[in-house]
Scaffold this active site. Sequence first.
Site, PDB file in Angstrom:
ATOM      1  N   ALA A 298       2.957  -0.410   4.854  1.00 17.66           N
ATOM      2  CA  ALA A 298       3.199  -1.313   6.270  1.00 17.66           C
ATOM      3  C   ALA A 298       1.710  -1.985   6.640  1.00 17.66           C
ATOM      4  O   ALA A 298       2.454  -2.188   7.557  1.00 17.66           O
ATOM      5  CB  ALA A 298       1.203   0.501   6.131  1.00 17.66           C
TER       6      ALA A 298
ATOM      7  N   PRO B  38       0.623  -1.317   0.410  1.00 17.81           N
ATOM      8  CA  PRO B  38       0.158  -0.177  -0.070  1.00 17.81           C
ATOM      9  C   PRO B  38       0.543   1.077  -0.016  1.00 17.81           C
ATOM     10  O   PRO B  38       1.699   1.603   0.797  1.00 17.81           O
ATOM     11  CB  PRO B  38      -1.106  -0.057   1.021  1.00 17.81           C
ATOM     12  N   ASN B  39       0.193   2.226  -0.813  1.00 11.35           N
ATOM     13  CA  ASN B  39       0.198   3.602  -0.481  1.00 11.35           C
ATOM     14  C   ASN B  39       1.803   3.563  -1.608  1.00 11.35           C
ATOM     15  O   ASN B  39       2.715   4.679  -2.343  1.00 11.35           O
ATOM     16  CB  ASN B  39       1.483   4.418   0.284  1.00 11.35           C
TER      17      ASN B  39
ATOM     18  N   HIS C 203      12.623  -2.495   2.315  1.00 13.34           N
ATOM     19  CA  HIS C 203      12.069  -1.078   2.605  1.00 13.34           C
ATOM     20  C   HIS C 203      13.332  -0.307   2.120  1.00 13.34           C
ATOM     21  O   HIS C 203      15.077  -0.366   1.967  1.00 13.34           O
ATOM     22  CB  HIS C 203      11.910  -1.438   3.828  1.00 13.34           C
TER      23      HIS C 203
ATOM     24  N   ARG D 171       4.774  10.630  -2.510  1.00 11.58           N
ATOM     25  CA  ARG D 171       4.412  10.530  -1.330  1.00 11.58           C
ATOM     26  C   ARG D 171       5.899  11.025  -0.158  1.00 11.58           C
ATOM     27  O   ARG D 171       6.933  10.219  -0.914  1.00 11.58           O
ATOM     28  CB  ARG D 171       4.210   9.377  -0.748  1.00 11.58           C
TER      29      ARG D 171
ATOM     30  N   ASN E 204       8.181  -4.885  -1.014  1.00 12.08           N
ATOM     31  CA  ASN E 204       7.900  -4.558  -0.136  1.00 12.08           C
ATOM     32  C   ASN E 204       6.626  -4.175   0.713  1.00 12.08           C
ATOM     33  O   ASN E 204       5.940  -4.251  -0.276  1.00 12.08           O
ATOM     34  CB  ASN E 204       8.732  -2.840  -0.608  1.00 12.08           C
TER      35      ASN E 204
ATOM     36  N   ARG F  11      13.239   4.475  12.381  1.00 13.38           N
ATOM     37  CA  ARG F  11      11.741   5.360  12.532  1.00 13.38           C
ATOM     38  C   ARG F  11      11.185   4.801  13.573  1.00 13.38           C
ATOM     39  O   ARG F  11      11.280   4.191  14.913  1.00 13.38           O
ATOM     40  CB  ARG F  11      11.406   5.206  11.233  1.00 13.38           C
TER      41      ARG F  11
HETATM   42  C1  DQA Z   1       8.143   0.753   3.275  1.00 18.69           C
HETATM   43  C2  DQA Z   1       8.874   1.107   5.402  1.00 18.69           C
HETATM   44  C3  DQA Z   1       7.065   1.280   6.240  1.00 18.69           C
HETATM   45  O1  DQA Z   1       7.225   1.541   7.396  1.00 18.69           O
HETATM   46  C4  DQA Z   1       6.048   2.081   5.502  1.00 18.69           C
HETATM   47  O2  DQA Z   1       4.869   1.614   5.687  1.00 18.69           O
HETATM   48  C5  DQA Z   1       5.760   1.476   3.904  1.00 18.69           C
HETATM   49  C6  DQA Z   1       7.133   2.200   3.239  1.00 18.69           C
HETATM   50  C7  DQA Z   1       9.748   2.030   3.322  1.00 18.69           C
HETATM   51  O3  DQA Z   1       9.441   0.776   1.774  1.00 18.69           O
HETATM   52  O4  DQA Z   1      10.621   2.356   3.930  1.00 18.69           O
HETATM   53  O5  DQA Z   1       5.132   2.129   3.124  1.00 18.69           O
HETATM   54  O6  DQA Z   1       7.850  -0.411   3.660  1.00 18.69           O
END
Ligand code: DQA
Length: 137
Positions: free
Chosen positions: A74, A9-10, A97, A17, A71, A104
């Site tokens: 979240a 996601p995202n 990641h 982003r 990857n 983080r």
């Molecule tokens: C991520 C790290 C995750 O914590 C985050 O929710 C992401 C991206 C990364 O590639 O750094 O969406 O997987």
Amino acid sequence: MKLLILNGPNLNLLGTREPEIYGGVTFLDYFEELKQKFSNVELFYKQSNYEGDLVTEIQKSQNEYDGIVLNAAAYTHTSVAIGDAIKAVTTPVVEVHISNTFAREAFRHNSYISPNAKGVILGFGLKSYELAIQSFL
Ligand code: DQA
């Protein structure tokens, strides 16, 4: 060698982003670079914002791909289902990641993927994907 890059996601929003964390390049642009760099590898790319889609892709990977660069974004930190899917197939999965999740928030320090992954590469920006592909060669 046939590899699937599977993004959660995202990650379809890469490029816009939180660029201070994830950079300013879209994944589709980066994927073109990867295909050029690894012309000897059959690379496939899928992204979904839905947990079940990621589970289905991992299930389908059996006998289809030689490996998955995953990857889970979240879902890494929440998804027992994705962890179980990796356990259920023989396809090797390398977790990646973009950011160093250990530098983080504390909720990003747990991964349901890592115990089931062949290896983990994180914190090298988009280069993490490249390093993960290299690990299969
Ligand atoms: C991520 C790290 C995750 O914590 C985050 O929710 C992401 C991206 C990364 O590639 O750094 O969406 O997987």
